[in-house]
Design a protein around this motif. Structure first.
Motif, PDB file in Angstrom:
ATOM      1  N   GLN A 120      35.960   3.770 -22.917  1.00 12.17           N
ATOM      2  CA  GLN A 120      35.372   2.449 -23.040  1.00 12.17           C
ATOM      3  C   GLN A 120      36.429   1.545 -23.646  1.00 12.17           C
ATOM      4  O   GLN A 120      37.301   2.005 -24.400  1.00 12.17           O
ATOM      5  N   LEU A 121      36.352   0.265 -23.342  1.00 12.48           N
ATOM      6  CA  LEU A 121      37.366  -0.694 -23.780  1.00 12.48           C
ATOM      7  C   LEU A 121      36.796  -1.642 -24.822  1.00 12.48           C
ATOM      8  O   LEU A 121      35.732  -2.221 -24.614  1.00 12.48           O
ATOM      9  N   TRP A 122      37.524  -1.815 -25.899  1.00 11.34           N
ATOM     10  CA  TRP A 122      37.130  -2.725 -26.973  1.00 11.34           C
ATOM     11  C   TRP A 122      38.246  -3.741 -27.154  1.00 11.34           C
ATOM     12  O   TRP A 122      39.386  -3.380 -27.446  1.00 11.34           O
ATOM     13  N   ASP A 123      37.934  -5.010 -26.946  1.00 10.46           N
ATOM     14  CA  ASP A 123      38.890  -6.098 -27.146  1.00 10.46           C
ATOM     15  C   ASP A 123      38.998  -6.353 -28.648  1.00 10.46           C
ATOM     16  O   ASP A 123      38.042  -6.821 -29.271  1.00 10.46           O
ATOM     17  N   LEU A 124      40.123  -6.021 -29.227  1.00  2.55           N
ATOM     18  CA  LEU A 124      40.301  -6.176 -30.671  1.00  2.55           C
ATOM     19  C   LEU A 124      40.432  -7.634 -31.095  1.00  2.55           C
ATOM     20  O   LEU A 124      40.212  -7.961 -32.257  1.00  2.55           O
ATOM     21  N   THR A 125      40.769  -8.510 -30.177  1.00  3.86           N
ATOM     22  CA  THR A 125      40.867  -9.928 -30.488  1.00  3.86           C
ATOM     23  C   THR A 125      39.480 -10.544 -30.642  1.00  3.86           C
ATOM     24  O   THR A 125      39.217 -11.289 -31.584  1.00  3.86           O
ATOM     25  N   LEU A 126      38.576 -10.218 -29.724  1.00  2.00           N
ATOM     26  CA  LEU A 126      37.210 -10.747 -29.765  1.00  2.00           C
ATOM     27  C   LEU A 126      36.254  -9.845 -30.553  1.00  2.00           C
ATOM     28  O   LEU A 126      35.120 -10.224 -30.810  1.00  2.00           O
ATOM     29  N   ASN A 127      36.718  -8.635 -30.898  1.00  2.00           N
ATOM     30  CA  ASN A 127      35.934  -7.648 -31.636  1.00  2.00           C
ATOM     31  C   ASN A 127      34.630  -7.309 -30.906  1.00  2.00           C
ATOM     32  O   ASN A 127      33.541  -7.366 -31.476  1.00  2.00           O
ATOM     33  N   ARG A 128      34.783  -6.946 -29.616  1.00  2.00           N
ATOM     34  CA  ARG A 128      33.616  -6.557 -28.815  1.00  2.00           C
ATOM     35  C   ARG A 128      34.076  -5.767 -27.591  1.00  2.00           C
ATOM     36  O   ARG A 128      35.245  -5.790 -27.217  1.00  2.00           O
ATOM     37  N   PHE A 129      33.092  -5.068 -26.986  1.00  2.00           N
ATOM     38  CA  PHE A 129      33.385  -4.356 -25.749  1.00  2.00           C
ATOM     39  C   PHE A 129      33.834  -5.344 -24.683  1.00  2.00           C
ATOM     40  O   PHE A 129      33.444  -6.512 -24.698  1.00  2.00           O
ATOM     41  N   THR A 130      34.645  -4.841 -23.761  1.00  2.00           N
ATOM     42  CA  THR A 130      35.118  -5.664 -22.658  1.00  2.00           C
ATOM     43  C   THR A 130      35.148  -4.825 -21.393  1.00  2.00           C
ATOM     44  O   THR A 130      35.064  -3.591 -21.453  1.00  2.00           O
ATOM     45  N   ALA A 131      35.257  -5.491 -20.266  1.00  2.00           N
ATOM     46  CA  ALA A 131      35.348  -4.828 -18.961  1.00  2.00           C
ATOM     47  C   ALA A 131      36.742  -5.043 -18.384  1.00  2.00           C
ATOM     48  O   ALA A 131      37.473  -5.944 -18.808  1.00  2.00           O
ATOM     49  N   THR A 132      37.084  -4.231 -17.418  1.00  2.00           N
ATOM     50  CA  THR A 132      38.406  -4.282 -16.795  1.00  2.00           C
ATOM     51  C   THR A 132      38.769  -5.688 -16.333  1.00  2.00           C
ATOM     52  O   THR A 132      39.828  -6.216 -16.687  1.00  2.00           O
ATOM     53  N   GLU A 133      37.915  -6.294 -15.528  1.00  2.00           N
ATOM     54  CA  GLU A 133      38.216  -7.616 -14.970  1.00  2.00           C
ATOM     55  C   GLU A 133      38.337  -8.674 -16.069  1.00  2.00           C
ATOM     56  O   GLU A 133      39.247  -9.508 -16.025  1.00  2.00           O
ATOM     57  N   GLU A 134      37.426  -8.634 -17.021  1.00  2.00           N
ATOM     58  CA  GLU A 134      37.439  -9.624 -18.103  1.00  2.00           C
ATOM     59  C   GLU A 134      38.737  -9.526 -18.916  1.00  2.00           C
ATOM     60  O   GLU A 134      39.413 -10.524 -19.154  1.00  2.00           O
ATOM     61  N   TYR A 135      39.074  -8.311 -19.331  1.00  2.00           N
ATOM     62  CA  TYR A 135      40.265  -8.136 -20.170  1.00  2.00           C
ATOM     63  C   TYR A 135      41.538  -8.471 -19.405  1.00  2.00           C
ATOM     64  O   TYR A 135      42.410  -9.182 -19.911  1.00  2.00           O
ATOM     65  N   SER A 136      41.645  -7.982 -18.171  1.00  2.00           N
ATOM     66  CA  SER A 136      42.885  -8.204 -17.419  1.00  2.00           C
ATOM     67  C   SER A 136      43.090  -9.684 -17.113  1.00  2.00           C
ATOM     68  O   SER A 136      44.225 -10.164 -17.097  1.00  2.00           O
ATOM     69  N   GLU A 137      42.021 -10.425 -16.896  1.00  2.00           N
ATOM     70  CA  GLU A 137      42.160 -11.864 -16.655  1.00  2.00           C
ATOM     71  C   GLU A 137      42.477 -12.615 -17.950  1.00  2.00           C
ATOM     72  O   GLU A 137      43.347 -13.490 -17.977  1.00  2.00           O
ATOM     73  N   ARG A 138      41.805 -12.249 -19.020  1.00  2.00           N
ATOM     74  CA  ARG A 138      41.997 -12.946 -20.301  1.00  2.00           C
ATOM     75  C   ARG A 138      43.430 -12.820 -20.822  1.00  2.00           C
ATOM     76  O   ARG A 138      43.982 -13.751 -21.382  1.00  2.00           O
ATOM     77  N   PHE A 139      44.029 -11.655 -20.637  1.00  2.00           N
ATOM     78  CA  PHE A 139      45.356 -11.407 -21.211  1.00  2.00           C
ATOM     79  C   PHE A 139      46.464 -11.320 -20.162  1.00  2.00           C
ATOM     80  O   PHE A 139      47.542 -10.797 -20.433  1.00  2.00           O
ATOM     81  N   ARG A 140      46.206 -11.852 -18.993  1.00  2.00           N
ATOM     82  CA  ARG A 140      47.198 -11.818 -17.911  1.00  2.00           C
ATOM     83  C   ARG A 140      48.498 -12.517 -18.290  1.00  2.00           C
ATOM     84  O   ARG A 140      49.574 -12.105 -17.877  1.00  2.00           O
ATOM     85  N   HIS A 141      48.415 -13.561 -19.089  1.00  2.00           N
ATOM     86  CA  HIS A 141      49.597 -14.356 -19.436  1.00  2.00           C
ATOM     87  C   HIS A 141      49.951 -14.314 -20.918  1.00  2.00           C
ATOM     88  O   HIS A 141      50.715 -15.150 -21.391  1.00  2.00           O
ATOM     89  N   ARG A 142      49.387 -13.370 -21.641  1.00  2.00           N
ATOM     90  CA  ARG A 142      49.683 -13.301 -23.077  1.00  2.00           C
ATOM     91  C   ARG A 142      49.448 -11.890 -23.609  1.00  2.00           C
ATOM     92  O   ARG A 142      48.909 -11.037 -22.917  1.00  2.00           O
ATOM     93  N   ILE A 143      49.840 -11.699 -24.832  1.00  2.00           N
ATOM     94  CA  ILE A 143      49.678 -10.408 -25.492  1.00  2.00           C
ATOM     95  C   ILE A 143      48.223 -10.226 -25.897  1.00  2.00           C
ATOM     96  O   ILE A 143      47.571 -11.155 -26.365  1.00  2.00           O
ATOM     97  N   GLY A 144      47.722  -9.011 -25.701  1.00  2.00           N
ATOM     98  CA  GLY A 144      46.367  -8.663 -26.106  1.00  2.00           C
ATOM     99  C   GLY A 144      46.364  -7.364 -26.896  1.00  2.00           C
ATOM    100  O   GLY A 144      47.375  -6.651 -26.949  1.00  2.00           O
ATOM    101  N   TYR A 145      45.212  -7.074 -27.488  1.00  2.00           N
ATOM    102  CA  TYR A 145      45.074  -5.869 -28.313  1.00  2.00           C
ATOM    103  C   TYR A 145      43.800  -5.155 -27.891  1.00  2.00           C
ATOM    104  O   TYR A 145      42.713  -5.715 -27.952  1.00  2.00           O
ATOM    105  N   LEU A 146      43.953  -3.906 -27.491  1.00  2.00           N
ATOM    106  CA  LEU A 146      42.881  -3.146 -26.876  1.00  2.00           C
ATOM    107  C   LEU A 146      42.713  -1.817 -27.592  1.00  2.00           C
ATOM    108  O   LEU A 146      43.694  -1.142 -27.909  1.00  2.00           O
ATOM    109  N   LEU A 147      41.464  -1.455 -27.848  1.00  2.00           N
ATOM    110  CA  LEU A 147      41.137  -0.130 -28.354  1.00  2.00           C
ATOM    111  C   LEU A 147      40.395   0.578 -27.240  1.00  2.00           C
ATOM    112  O   LEU A 147      39.430   0.039 -26.689  1.00  2.00           O
ATOM    113  N   ALA A 148      40.851   1.758 -26.876  1.00  2.00           N
ATOM    114  CA  ALA A 148      40.190   2.554 -25.842  1.00  2.00           C
ATOM    115  C   ALA A 148      39.769   3.877 -26.461  1.00  2.00           C
ATOM    116  O   ALA A 148      40.576   4.561 -27.090  1.00  2.00           O
ATOM    117  N   ALA A 149      38.483   4.191 -26.295  1.00  2.00           N
ATOM    118  CA  ALA A 149      37.949   5.427 -26.869  1.00  2.00           C
ATOM    119  C   ALA A 149      36.855   5.952 -25.960  1.00  2.00           C
ATOM    120  O   ALA A 149      36.158   5.177 -25.291  1.00  2.00           O
TER     121      ALA A 149
END
Length: 119
Positions: free
Chosen positions: A81-110
């Motif tokens: 499962q993917l957790w967006d550490l920037t927004l502090n919530r679960f995220t989905a593949t499409e949402e995360y990949s679009e949000r951080f396409r042009h910048r650095i992101g922080y992801l927790l996967a467990a």
């Protein structure tokens, strides 16, 4: 990506080749090689299910190996499962990949977030 840098060839080994006996968490901060690192950890992910804390580099990953969508899909397809550490919530593949396409992101996967306190 950086014209003033010299290219060096170094020997590499995958995480799977390390044959780690017990690992709970792996931090991945490899400046755009995130997908390549996880492609070399598929046996480890299947056997031990370590958590991954990943600094993703949207602009660089496209020129090195894969892209953010492939990175997220690899994790999800491996039971994570993917957790967006920037927004502090679960995220989905499409949402995360679009949000951080042009910048650095922080992801927790467990595979399980039950034992992780996320607040």
């Amino acid at each position: 990506f950086h014209g003033d840098c010299a290219m060096l060839e170094l020997p590499m080994i995958t995480l799977d080749d390390l044959k780690l006996k017990s690992v709970s968490t792996i931090k991945v901060d490899v400046e755009g090689s995130e997908y390549a690192v996880l492609r070399g950890a598929t046996r480890l992910m299947g056997a031990q299910h370590p958590r991954f804390v990943i600094e993703t580099h949207g602009p660089e990953i496209d020129g090195i190996a894969g892209d953010l969508r492939q990175l997220c899909s690899l994790l999800v397809d491996s039971g994570y499962q993917l957790w967006d550490l920037t927004l502090n919530r679960f995220t989905a593949t499409e949402e995360y990949s679009e949000r951080f396409r042009h910048r650095i992101g922080y992801l927790l996967a467990a595979c399980s977030f039950e034992e992780i306190q996320l607040t």
